[in-house]
Design a protein around this motif. Structure first.
Motif, short mmCIF file in Angstrom:
data_model
loop_
_atom_site.label_atom_id
_atom_site.label_comp_id
_atom_site.label_asym_id
_atom_site.label_seq_id
_atom_site.Cartn_x
_atom_site.Cartn_y
_atom_site.Cartn_z
N ASP A 243 0.83 -1.21 0.00
CA ASP A 243 0.00 0.00 0.00
C ASP A 243 0.87 1.26 0.00
OD1 ASP A 243 -2.30 -1.47 -0.04
OD2 ASP A 243 -2.78 -1.21 2.09
N SER A 244 1.97 1.23 0.76
CA SER A 244 2.88 2.37 0.81
C SER A 244 3.51 2.61 -0.55
CB SER A 244 3.97 2.13 1.86
OG SER A 244 4.93 3.16 1.83
N VAL A 245 4.07 1.55 -1.13
CA VAL A 245 4.72 1.67 -2.44
C VAL A 245 3.74 2.14 -3.50
CG1 VAL A 245 5.73 0.31 -4.32
CG2 VAL A 245 6.55 -0.01 -1.98
N THR A 246 2.56 1.54 -3.50
CA THR A 246 1.55 1.88 -4.51
C THR A 246 1.12 3.33 -4.40
OG1 THR A 246 0.72 -0.40 -4.61
CG2 THR A 246 -0.76 1.34 -5.37
N GLU A 247 0.87 3.79 -3.19
CA GLU A 247 0.43 5.17 -3.01
C GLU A 247 1.48 6.16 -3.50
OE1 GLU A 247 -1.15 8.26 0.46
OE2 GLU A 247 -0.94 6.13 0.92
N VAL A 248 2.74 5.90 -3.17
CA VAL A 248 3.82 6.79 -3.60
C VAL A 248 3.97 6.79 -5.11
CG1 VAL A 248 6.30 7.19 -3.52
CG2 VAL A 248 5.08 6.63 -1.42
N LEU A 249 4.02 5.61 -5.71
CA LEU A 249 4.19 5.52 -7.17
C LEU A 249 3.02 6.15 -7.91
CD1 LEU A 249 5.60 1.88 -7.55
CD2 LEU A 249 6.86 4.01 -7.83
N VAL A 250 1.81 5.90 -7.42
CA VAL A 250 0.62 6.44 -8.08
C VAL A 250 0.59 7.96 -7.98
CG1 VAL A 250 -1.89 6.58 -8.00
CG2 VAL A 250 -0.77 4.36 -7.86
N LYS A 251 0.82 8.49 -6.79
CA LYS A 251 0.73 9.94 -6.61
C LYS A 251 1.78 10.66 -7.44
CE LYS A 251 0.46 13.70 -3.28
NZ LYS A 251 0.29 14.09 -1.86
N LYS A 252 3.01 10.15 -7.45
CA LYS A 252 4.08 10.80 -8.21
C LYS A 252 3.79 10.74 -9.71
CE LYS A 252 7.17 11.64 -4.82
NZ LYS A 252 8.02 12.83 -4.60
N THR A 253 3.26 9.61 -10.16
CA THR A 253 2.97 9.45 -11.58
C THR A 253 1.84 10.38 -12.01
OG1 THR A 253 3.68 7.14 -11.49
CG2 THR A 253 2.35 7.80 -13.37
N VAL A 254 0.80 10.46 -11.21
CA VAL A 254 -0.31 11.36 -11.52
C VAL A 254 0.17 12.80 -11.54
CG1 VAL A 254 -2.48 12.29 -10.63
CG2 VAL A 254 -2.12 9.82 -10.69
N LYS A 255 1.07 13.13 -10.63
CA LYS A 255 1.64 14.48 -10.58
C LYS A 255 2.38 14.80 -11.87
CE LYS A 255 4.46 17.43 -7.56
NZ LYS A 255 5.29 17.46 -6.30
N ALA A 256 3.12 13.82 -12.40
CA ALA A 256 3.84 14.02 -13.66
C ALA A 256 2.88 14.19 -14.82
CB ALA A 256 4.76 12.83 -13.91
N LEU A 257 1.79 13.42 -14.82
CA LEU A 257 0.79 13.53 -15.88
C LEU A 257 0.12 14.90 -15.88
CD1 LEU A 257 -0.72 9.97 -15.48
CD2 LEU A 257 0.32 10.83 -17.59
N LYS A 258 -0.21 15.38 -14.70
CA LYS A 258 -0.86 16.69 -14.59
C LYS A 258 0.11 17.81 -14.98
CE LYS A 258 -4.29 15.50 -11.06
NZ LYS A 258 -4.76 15.76 -9.66
N LYS A 259 1.37 17.63 -14.61
CA LYS A 259 2.39 18.65 -14.91
C LYS A 259 2.61 18.80 -16.41
CE LYS A 259 7.26 19.74 -13.98
NZ LYS A 259 8.50 19.29 -13.26
N THR A 260 2.59 17.68 -17.13
CA THR A 260 2.84 17.71 -18.57
C THR A 260 1.57 17.85 -19.41
OG1 THR A 260 2.74 15.28 -18.70
CG2 THR A 260 4.90 16.29 -18.31
N GLY A 261 0.45 17.43 -18.83
CA GLY A 261 -0.80 17.44 -19.57
C GLY A 261 -0.96 16.25 -20.50
N TYR A 262 -0.05 15.30 -20.42
CA TYR A 262 -0.11 14.11 -21.29
C TYR A 262 -1.28 13.22 -20.88
CZ TYR A 262 4.56 15.19 -23.14
OH TYR A 262 5.63 15.77 -23.75
N LYS A 263 -1.86 12.52 -21.85
CA LYS A 263 -3.03 11.70 -21.61
C LYS A 263 -2.76 10.20 -21.80
CE LYS A 263 -5.75 15.05 -20.55
NZ LYS A 263 -6.23 15.17 -19.14
N SER A 264 -1.50 9.82 -21.86
CA SER A 264 -1.15 8.40 -21.97
C SER A 264 -0.03 8.08 -20.99
CB SER A 264 -0.68 8.07 -23.39
OG SER A 264 -1.72 8.25 -24.33
N LEU A 265 -0.13 6.89 -20.38
CA LEU A 265 0.87 6.44 -19.42
C LEU A 265 1.31 5.03 -19.77
CD1 LEU A 265 2.45 6.55 -16.68
CD2 LEU A 265 0.37 5.63 -15.60
#
Length: 338
Positions: A243-265
């Motif tokens: 749960d710890s690993v997943t939350e960190v990876l998910v939050k950081k990845t979503v942050k990168a997506l929002k920062k760039t505006g990209y719609k594919s991961l």
């Protein structure tokens, strides 16, 4: 164009044939897990020797499976780095020898770029640009991928890779190397919130990761437990870790997506097979209208198919074998690697 892909950067020997128009024609893979688990991790010298034993039989197997001859191969793609030096030498020496013998082009492929393109092997219609989360035993990175060959590192681990943290946690729980599958299996039976573990760098104003402290927290939790051998405790601790690993990876990845505006991961690397991580990323990305691409489960770990697929994206850059020979790059950054 039919491309022969060879992967031997660590503890898997992978050979595959990939058609740039028809897709994957055949693939063979030998894992060294049973050999290395006796030592609790990869032994470089043993890995190199095993690659030597396996690579030619695997090549013959793939040619037979695809029902083609060596003369049908148009190019060779081989992992040039990063990875274990001795292991890389096996694949590159065989790959370049084949190129010389058949007088066909050879391209050295970056191992992590291979993982980037592994999702194409699922038949997905991936379009640029996209964000890539690369998670494995040796890497934890968030990459901005503008187009083939144009990669920008947005964040990476400052210490342990997430796959390494999985392995060390599994060992602490009494499980053998590699530990990812065991930890994930225990976590499915654990109770969410029964044990609390830290979320390293979760609120930091960057996209970097750190997992050494989380690994230490797991060790301390085991040391202070009343009955660390109880299966219920192991399940709950594994759940807390995942749960710890997943939350960190998910939050950081979503942050990168929002920062760039990209719609594919794109999510790739051995840890991309983790069930909890997949579910967490799919759920989070659905909320922000982002499509997530994963490689086929059987191709999440290192394999020759991903190396051939990566080479296919650079067909215009494939050149003939240099007269001075070949090189390996045990330490090779993906950003600006060309």
């Amino acid at each position: 164009m039919i491309i022969l892909g060879i992967e031997s950067s660590c503890d898997e020997t992978g050979v595959a044939l990939y058609d740039s128009e028809k897709g994957l024609l055949g693939a063979a893979l030998h894992s060294q897990i049973d050999m290395h688990k006796l030592y609790g991790g990869v032994v470089p010298e043993l890995a190199s020797r095993d690659h030597i034993r396996r690579i030619i039989p695997l090549l013959d197997q793939v040619l037979s499976e695809a029902n083609i001859s060596k003369k049908d191969i148009d190019a060779v793609a081989v992992t040039e780095g990063p990875g274990l030096a001795g292991a890389l030498l096996v694949g590159t020496s065989v790959g370049y020898a084949i190129g010389l013998a058949l007088n066909i082009p050879v391209i050295g492929v970056h191992h992590m770029e291979g993982h980037l393109y592994s999702c194409l092997l699922a038949g997905e219609d991936l379009k640029f640009p996209f964000i890539a989360l690369l998670v494995s035993g040796g890497h934890t990175q968030i990459m901005k991928v503008a187009s083939p060959g144009k990669y920008e590192l947005l964040g990476e681990t400052l210490d342990d890779a997430v796959g390494e943290a999985f392995d060390k946690t599994a060992q602490a729980l009494g499980e053998c190397y590699p530990g990812g599958p065991a930890v994930s299996r225990f976590a499915e039976q654990g109770t969410p919130g029964a044990i609390n573990l830290p979320r390293p760098l979760l609120h930091a104003d960057n996209l970097d990761f750190s997992f050494s402290g989380l690994k230490t927290a797991v060790m301390n939790t085991i040391r202070l437990a009343e009955d660390p051998s109880a299966q219920s405790f192991k399940n709950d601790l594994a759940r807390a870790f995942v749960d710890s690993v997943t939350e960190v990876l998910v939050k950081k990845t979503v942050k990168a997506l929002k920062k760039t505006g990209y719609k594919s991961l794109v999510v790739a690397g051995g840890v991309s097979a983790n069930k909890q991580l997949r579910e967490g990323l799919i759920k989070a990305c659905k909320k922000i209208g982002v499509k997530v691409y994963f490689p086929p489960l059987a191709l999440c770990t290192d394999n020759g198919a991903m190396i051939a697929a990566a080479a296919a994206s650079h067909l215009q850059n494939i050149k003939t074998l240099p007269k001075e020979g070949f090189s390996i790059k045990p330490k090779w950054q993906l950003e600006g690697f060309q």
